[in-house]
Design a protein around this motif. Structure first.
Motif, short mmCIF file in Angstrom:
data_model
loop_
_atom_site.label_atom_id
_atom_site.label_comp_id
_atom_site.label_asym_id
_atom_site.label_seq_id
_atom_site.Cartn_x
_atom_site.Cartn_y
_atom_site.Cartn_z
N VAL A 63 -10.98 -2.38 35.70
CA VAL A 63 -11.79 -1.50 34.85
C VAL A 63 -13.02 -2.22 34.34
CG1 VAL A 63 -11.81 -0.17 32.71
CG2 VAL A 63 -9.81 -0.07 34.20
N LEU A 64 -12.84 -3.41 33.80
CA LEU A 64 -13.96 -4.14 33.22
C LEU A 64 -15.00 -4.52 34.27
CD1 LEU A 64 -12.04 -6.50 30.74
CD2 LEU A 64 -13.36 -4.44 30.20
N THR A 65 -14.55 -4.90 35.45
CA THR A 65 -15.50 -5.29 36.50
C THR A 65 -16.31 -4.10 36.99
OG1 THR A 65 -13.95 -7.02 37.20
CG2 THR A 65 -15.72 -6.42 38.73
N VAL A 66 -15.66 -2.97 37.23
CA VAL A 66 -16.38 -1.79 37.70
C VAL A 66 -17.36 -1.30 36.63
CG1 VAL A 66 -16.12 0.62 38.40
CG2 VAL A 66 -14.55 -1.11 39.28
N VAL A 67 -16.90 -1.23 35.39
CA VAL A 67 -17.81 -0.82 34.31
C VAL A 67 -18.96 -1.81 34.17
CG1 VAL A 67 -17.98 -0.44 31.82
CG2 VAL A 67 -16.01 0.44 33.07
N GLY A 68 -18.67 -3.09 34.34
CA GLY A 68 -19.72 -4.10 34.25
C GLY A 68 -20.76 -3.95 35.34
N PHE A 69 -20.32 -3.64 36.56
CA PHE A 69 -21.28 -3.42 37.65
C PHE A 69 -22.20 -2.25 37.31
CE2 PHE A 69 -19.29 -6.42 40.32
CZ PHE A 69 -20.04 -6.55 41.48
N ASN A 70 -21.64 -1.15 36.86
CA ASN A 70 -22.45 0.02 36.54
C ASN A 70 -23.38 -0.24 35.36
OD1 ASN A 70 -21.26 1.59 38.59
ND2 ASN A 70 -19.54 2.10 37.26
N ALA A 71 -22.85 -0.90 34.34
CA ALA A 71 -23.67 -1.20 33.16
C ALA A 71 -24.81 -2.15 33.52
CB ALA A 71 -22.80 -1.80 32.06
N GLY A 72 -24.55 -3.10 34.42
CA GLY A 72 -25.60 -4.01 34.84
C GLY A 72 -26.74 -3.31 35.54
#
Length: 308
Positions: free
Chosen positions: A72-81
């Motif tokens: 969850v954190l990695t996918v959200v981080g990719f999108n937020a980046g």
């Protein structure tokens, strides 16, 4: 002279050929003890009991919550980046570039990017593969089938639990990604609300991509039984095949349109997107359903015909 008392004659049993048989003799002590040692027959496990057992088995490993949390954190981080890059370099866009950003719906595309979707597919496929192939590799599956010989019911319960968990995690990932990215873009005045046209379809397609990939990994794990081989084949099926086939040629496009990742792209692409061989969103939803159903059938039926 002493007189001997007369005793009455004992009545004789009638000597008839059709006399009724005597009742069955009681059980011998040995037979009674053997039956007592066997104990009462155990009730057949109900499907909800199998669901509860698979739920406990899934969360018994400490790595399971961490694996889902990191996903969850990695996918959200990719999108937020991606959204932050747009926010950071927004001032470098000219008026035409800003107008194209709004017109083409790029803000909606940045809510869940293609790179993040690919990462979600990889993680979900590996988690689904581990749920089955990992249990085969450890020998726990043999113990499970010994306790519950109904293999189809066991695997159906396992598939149901994995589907429920990955759907919930996928939904959380999609909603949080949308909220975070649009909050970042709103600082430039281009963020979109949840009721924006196309937002619901993007959220549903992104959320359901995770259980489809996880069920695919489970099906391959049921057939192969080896975790490493299963993960490799899952990556080839879900990630490499979309890269091999393209939509430029007709026959290649036909194969391309049957893959889950390409179905997600079709469901989330903006209305202005065009391709040489277009296809409908209904066809993309059908691909989702077909892959999930086929994976469940392979998982349930495949376990019946192969020894753990």
């Amino acid at each position: 002279m002493t007189t001997v008392p007369h005793t009455p004659n004992t009545p004789h049993a009638p000597n008839t050929p059709n006399a009724p048989h005597a009742p069955n003799a009681p059980h011998t002590p040995g037979a009674t003890a053997a039956r007592a040692a066997e104990g009462p027959a155990e009730p057949r496990p109900r499907f909800r009991d199998l669901l509860a057992a698979e739920w406990l088995k899934l969360w018994s490993l400490r790595s399971t919550p961490w694996a889902y949390a990191v996903t969850v954190l990695t996918v959200v981080g990719f999108n937020a980046g991606t959204a932050y890059d747009t926010y950071r370099y927004w001032t470098s866009y000219d008026d035409r570039g800003r107008a194209d950003f709004v017109r083409d719906g790029i803000a909606l595309a940045e809510a869940f990017t293609a790179n993040a979707a690919m990462l979600l597919v990889l993680a979900a496929g590996a988690l689904g593969a581990a749920a089955v192939a990992g249990e085969y590799g450890s020998g726990l599956m043999r113990t499970t089938f010994t306790a519950v010989p109904a293999r189809g019911s066991v695997m159906a319960a396992k598939a149901a639990v994995v589907t429920a968990v990955t759907t919930a995690v996928g939904t959380l990932t999609a909603v949080v990604s949308y909220a975070v990215t649009q909050a970042i873009l709103s600082r430039r005045g281009v963020g979109l609300p949840f009721d924006h046209p196309g937002a619901t379809r993007l959220l549903v397609a992104s959320a359901l991509l995770m259980p489809v990939a996880a069920l695919t990994g489970m099906a391959l794990g049921t057939l192969l039984h080896h975790l490493g081989t299963t993960i490799v084949l899952t990556v080839v099926t879900l990630v490499l095949l979309p890269a091999v086939f393209s939509s430029d040629r007709y026959w290649s496009a036909l194969v391309d349109h049957t893959l889950p990742y390409e179905a997600w792209l079709r469901l989330t692409q903006p209305a202005t997107f065009t391709t040489a061989h277009p296809w409908s969103t209904g066809g993309a939803w059908t691909v989702y359903a077909a892959w999930a159903l086929a994976a469940c059938v392979v998982t349930v039926v495949g376990a019946r015909h192969r020894d753990p």
